[in-house]
Write a protein that holds these residues in place. Structure first.
Motif, PDB file in Angstrom:
ATOM      1  N   PRO A  61       2.523 -21.870  -8.520  1.00 31.41           N
ATOM      2  CA  PRO A  61       3.475 -22.659  -9.734  1.00 31.41           C
ATOM      3  C   PRO A  61       3.668 -21.731 -10.833  1.00 31.41           C
ATOM      4  N   PRO A  62       4.628 -21.860 -11.659  1.00 34.13           N
ATOM      5  CA  PRO A  62       4.884 -20.976 -12.837  1.00 34.13           C
ATOM      6  C   PRO A  62       3.656 -21.418 -13.703  1.00 34.13           C
ATOM      7  N   ASN A  63       3.210 -20.329 -14.551  1.00 33.56           N
ATOM      8  CA  ASN A  63       1.962 -20.434 -15.500  1.00 33.56           C
ATOM      9  C   ASN A  63       0.809 -20.793 -14.995  1.00 33.56           C
ATOM     10  N   ALA A  64       0.461 -20.293 -13.843  1.00 35.41           N
ATOM     11  CA  ALA A  64      -0.617 -21.012 -12.939  1.00 35.41           C
ATOM     12  C   ALA A  64      -1.728 -19.918 -13.314  1.00 35.41           C
ATOM     13  N   ALA A  65      -3.141 -20.383 -13.781  1.00 39.37           N
ATOM     14  CA  ALA A  65      -4.132 -19.589 -13.830  1.00 39.37           C
ATOM     15  C   ALA A  65      -4.622 -19.389 -12.499  1.00 39.37           C
ATOM     16  N   LEU A  66      -5.656 -18.341 -12.212  1.00 39.01           N
ATOM     17  CA  LEU A  66      -6.169 -18.169 -10.878  1.00 39.01           C
ATOM     18  C   LEU A  66      -7.681 -17.757 -10.926  1.00 39.01           C
ATOM     19  N   THR A  67      -8.462 -18.169  -9.950  1.00 38.49           N
ATOM     20  CA  THR A  67      -9.687 -17.739  -9.942  1.00 38.49           C
ATOM     21  C   THR A  67      -9.829 -17.068  -8.590  1.00 38.49           C
ATOM     22  N   LEU A  68     -10.427 -15.774  -8.941  1.00 36.19           N
ATOM     23  CA  LEU A  68     -10.614 -14.835  -7.843  1.00 36.19           C
ATOM     24  C   LEU A  68     -11.982 -14.467  -7.336  1.00 36.19           C
ATOM     25  N   GLU A  69     -12.062 -14.436  -6.201  1.00 34.40           N
ATOM     26  CA  GLU A  69     -13.821 -13.936  -5.739  1.00 34.40           C
ATOM     27  C   GLU A  69     -13.277 -12.945  -5.051  1.00 34.40           C
ATOM     28  N   VAL A  70     -14.072 -11.779  -5.574  1.00 34.74           N
ATOM     29  CA  VAL A  70     -13.810 -10.406  -5.227  1.00 34.74           C
ATOM     30  C   VAL A  70     -15.224  -9.632  -4.775  1.00 34.74           C
ATOM     31  N   GLU A  71     -15.064  -8.878  -3.572  1.00 30.32           N
ATOM     32  CA  GLU A  71     -16.230  -8.039  -3.159  1.00 30.32           C
ATOM     33  C   GLU A  71     -15.691  -6.804  -3.108  1.00 30.32           C
ATOM     34  N   LEU A  72     -16.311  -5.664  -3.740  1.00 33.68           N
ATOM     35  CA  LEU A  72     -16.030  -4.331  -3.684  1.00 33.68           C
ATOM     36  C   LEU A  72     -16.664  -3.540  -2.262  1.00 33.68           C
ATOM     37  N   LEU A  73     -15.753  -3.317  -1.336  1.00 38.24           N
ATOM     38  CA  LEU A  73     -16.183  -2.925  -0.101  1.00 38.24           C
ATOM     39  C   LEU A  73     -16.270  -1.312  -0.060  1.00 38.24           C
ATOM     40  N   ALA A  74     -15.230  -0.664  -0.699  1.00 41.33           N
ATOM     41  CA  ALA A  74     -15.290   0.840  -0.578  1.00 41.33           C
ATOM     42  C   ALA A  74     -14.533   1.555  -1.717  1.00 41.33           C
ATOM     43  N   ALA A  75     -14.507   2.949  -1.938  1.00 38.98           N
ATOM     44  CA  ALA A  75     -13.871   3.458  -2.970  1.00 38.98           C
ATOM     45  C   ALA A  75     -13.853   4.941  -2.396  1.00 38.98           C
ATOM     46  N   GLN A  76     -12.892   5.630  -2.399  1.00 38.34           N
ATOM     47  CA  GLN A  76     -12.783   6.981  -2.082  1.00 38.34           C
ATOM     48  C   GLN A  76     -11.439   7.614  -2.819  1.00 38.34           C
ATOM     49  N   ASP A  77     -11.523   8.846  -3.205  1.00 44.02           N
ATOM     50  CA  ASP A  77     -10.161   9.760  -3.593  1.00 44.02           C
ATOM     51  C   ASP A  77      -8.932   9.249  -3.157  1.00 44.02           C
ATOM     52  N   ALA A  78      -8.000   9.189  -3.944  1.00 46.77           N
ATOM     53  CA  ALA A  78      -6.754   9.094  -3.255  1.00 46.77           C
ATOM     54  C   ALA A  78      -6.298  10.321  -2.570  1.00 46.77           C
ATOM     55  N   PRO A  79      -5.401  10.188  -1.477  1.00 39.11           N
ATOM     56  CA  PRO A  79      -5.130  11.623  -0.615  1.00 39.11           C
ATOM     57  C   PRO A  79      -4.129  12.508  -1.620  1.00 39.11           C
ATOM     58  N   ASP A  80      -4.508  13.787  -1.419  1.00 42.39           N
ATOM     59  CA  ASP A  80      -3.782  14.831  -2.001  1.00 42.39           C
ATOM     60  C   ASP A  80      -2.266  14.544  -1.837  1.00 42.39           C
ATOM     61  N   LEU A  81      -1.416  14.474  -2.612  1.00 43.41           N
ATOM     62  CA  LEU A  81       0.141  14.312  -2.633  1.00 43.41           C
ATOM     63  C   LEU A  81       0.637  15.697  -1.850  1.00 43.41           C
ATOM     64  N   GLU A  82       0.189  16.866  -2.187  1.00 40.66           N
ATOM     65  CA  GLU A  82       0.602  17.917  -1.623  1.00 40.66           C
ATOM     66  C   GLU A  82       0.520  17.986  -0.014  1.00 40.66           C
ATOM     67  N   LEU A  83      -0.375  17.278   0.512  1.00 40.65           N
ATOM     68  CA  LEU A  83      -0.734  17.401   1.931  1.00 40.65           C
ATOM     69  C   LEU A  83      -0.083  15.935   2.756  1.00 40.65           C
ATOM     70  N   LEU A  84       0.788  15.234   2.058  1.00 40.64           N
ATOM     71  CA  LEU A  84       1.398  14.044   2.440  1.00 40.64           C
ATOM     72  C   LEU A  84       2.657  14.618   3.418  1.00 40.64           C
ATOM     73  N   SER A  85       2.834  13.884   4.366  1.00 42.07           N
ATOM     74  CA  SER A  85       4.039  14.084   5.146  1.00 42.07           C
ATOM     75  C   SER A  85       5.068  13.492   4.745  1.00 42.07           C
ATOM     76  N   GLY A  86       6.166  13.729   5.105  1.00 47.05           N
ATOM     77  CA  GLY A  86       7.621  13.359   4.421  1.00 47.05           C
ATOM     78  C   GLY A  86       7.361  11.846   4.536  1.00 47.05           C
ATOM     79  N   LYS A  87       7.254  11.399   5.656  1.00 45.83           N
ATOM     80  CA  LYS A  87       7.247   9.894   6.031  1.00 45.83           C
ATOM     81  C   LYS A  87       6.196   9.240   5.138  1.00 45.83           C
ATOM     82  N   GLU A  88       4.986   9.914   4.887  1.00 52.21           N
ATOM     83  CA  GLU A  88       3.816   9.239   3.951  1.00 52.21           C
ATOM     84  C   GLU A  88       4.341   9.219   2.622  1.00 52.21           C
TER      85      GLU A  88
END
Length: 409
Positions: A184-211
């Motif tokens: 609903p509008p103006n609703a607060a949330l409680t989030l339960e979060v677990e960090l599973l992995a982190a890695q560098d984002a892909p190099d934009l220069e190497l992305l295909s056109g579709k990607e």
């Protein structure tokens, strides 16, 4: 590349980047029916509703909700927070976004950095304990506002393997609009979060056109979500990120179709950017965005319309009118352009009348309407009397000169 599991529906933003598709509702898919050319670049068949009068997210409050017995983790966490405030981290210092560690992680050195792609396990609940979101592996780019602000801000503070409870005010979740049908509008949330992995984002220069197209579209759709929430600053941020992705250099060859599709996404982002900038009265920036669209597509009606509106807002009616006329010529049946053009023509005429009256006053020549009788009475007599006095003065001067000459002789 960042992905959120399930692909969002074409032409509409995903559920705040949380990886599931929103239920179609009129409010969620419509923008600005009052002005067809204030709409975002989406599917043409969508009708849109005016959101310009929505309050900014900063003004959103959080209504109280009665607790339920099935919210033991939440109630326990809040009770512990009251007993021992040091267990909760006040992330922003305002009390509206708090984090508490449930399961410790692997150390501060393992925290993710902005710009990295992170994967988390997410469970989101309302204050009454209703589960509104569950995702075992949500992936997003940290710091790009691809997800709820509460999640984007707090995941930066998680250690690898850490599980945390996040209590967030509505302004850092779905705001005054909510998310139909479950939040609903103006609703607060409680989030339960677990960090599973982190890695560098892909190099934009190497992305295909579709990607590259998929990534830019994801950022654009996120901008559309923020526009619907009336958070135009974050909308601008998302469109800017999409444009940087599109404009980035590439070491990969794209097909002509991919080049054309990238250009199409770029034009949509620029048009949406102009719409957001107009909402914030950033007229120079909006004008620049419109001009960039028109460099690629001189006949883009939305860009012409918005450029005309920007110039009109700046009082440049003489420049705005021909631009709107050009847009109307491309789409003669468009009622919105007709209405805007008629309004500008009237304003321009009023402006010219004001300027004319001002010039008359500056030159000491009041308008005929203000003193019609005096002007008519004085005008016929003023010139003959002036000539009469002038001729008399010349004649007397000539007589005096003749007397002087005769005396000398």
């Amino acid at each position: 590349m960042a992905s959120s599991g399930e692909e969002p529906r074409n032409g509409s933003p995903d559920r705040a980047g949380t990886g599931t598709e929103p239920s179609p509702t009129a409010d969620a898919t419509q923008l600005d029916t009052a002005e067809d050319f204030e709409v975002l670049e989406e599917e043409e068949e969508e009708e849109e509703e005016d959101l310009s009068e929505l309050p900014p997210l900063e003004d959103v409050g959080r209504p109280p909700a009665p607790p339920r017995e099935d919210t033991q983790p939440l109630e326990q966490g809040r009770g512990e927070a009251a007993e021992d405030p040091q267990e909760w981290l006040d992330v922003l210092g305002s009390g509206l976004l708090k984090k508490k560690t449930l399961v410790p992680g692997q150390g501060v050195d393992t925290r993710p950095r902005k710009g990295q792609d992170v994967t988390v396990r997410l469970k989101a609940t309302l204050e009454d304990g209703s589960v509104v979101e569950e995702n075992p592996a949500l992936t997003f780019t940290l710091g790009d506002c691809d997800v709820l602000q509460a999640l984007d801000l707090c995941v930066q503070l998680l250690e690898m393997g850490e599980t945390a409870l996040i209590v967030a005010d509505a302004k850092y979740c779905y705001g005054a609009q909510g998310r139909s049908p479950d939040i609903p509008p103006n609703a607060a949330l409680t989030l339960e979060v677990e960090l599973l992995a982190a890695q560098d984002a892909p190099d934009l220069e190497l992305l295909s056109g579709k990607e590259k197209i998929e990534l830019a579209n994801r950022k654009r759709e996120r901008g559309n979500f923020f526009y619907q929430q009336a958070d135009y600053v974050l909308a601008i941020n998302s469109y800017d990120i999409a444009l940087k992705i599109i404009s980035s250099s590439s070491k990969v060859d794209f097909s002509p179709d991919e080049e054309a599709e990238l250009l199409d996404v770029k034009v949509k982002c620029l048009n949406n950017l102009a719409a957001s900038q107009l909402k914030l009265d950033h007229y120079e920036a909006a004008l620049k965005s419109c001009n960039l669209v028109l460099e690629h597509q001189p006949g883009n009606i939305k860009a012409l319309f918005r450029k005309g509106k920007v110039l009109a807002q700046q009082g440049e009616y003489r420049e705005a009118i021909p631009i709107l006329k050009a847009a109307l010529k491309l789409e003669p049946s468009n009622k919105t352009i007709h209405a805007e053009l008629s309004k500008l023509v009237k304003k321009h005429a009023d402006q010219k009348n004001v300027e004319t009256e001002m010039y008359r006053k500056m030159l000491g020549n009041p308008s005929a309407a203000s003193t019609p009788g005096k002007c008519k009475d004085k005008l016929p007599w003023s010139i003959p009397w002036k000539w009469l006095f002038g001729a008399t003065a010349i004649a007397l001067g000539g007589v005096a000169l003749s007397v002087v000459i005769a005396a000398r002789n």
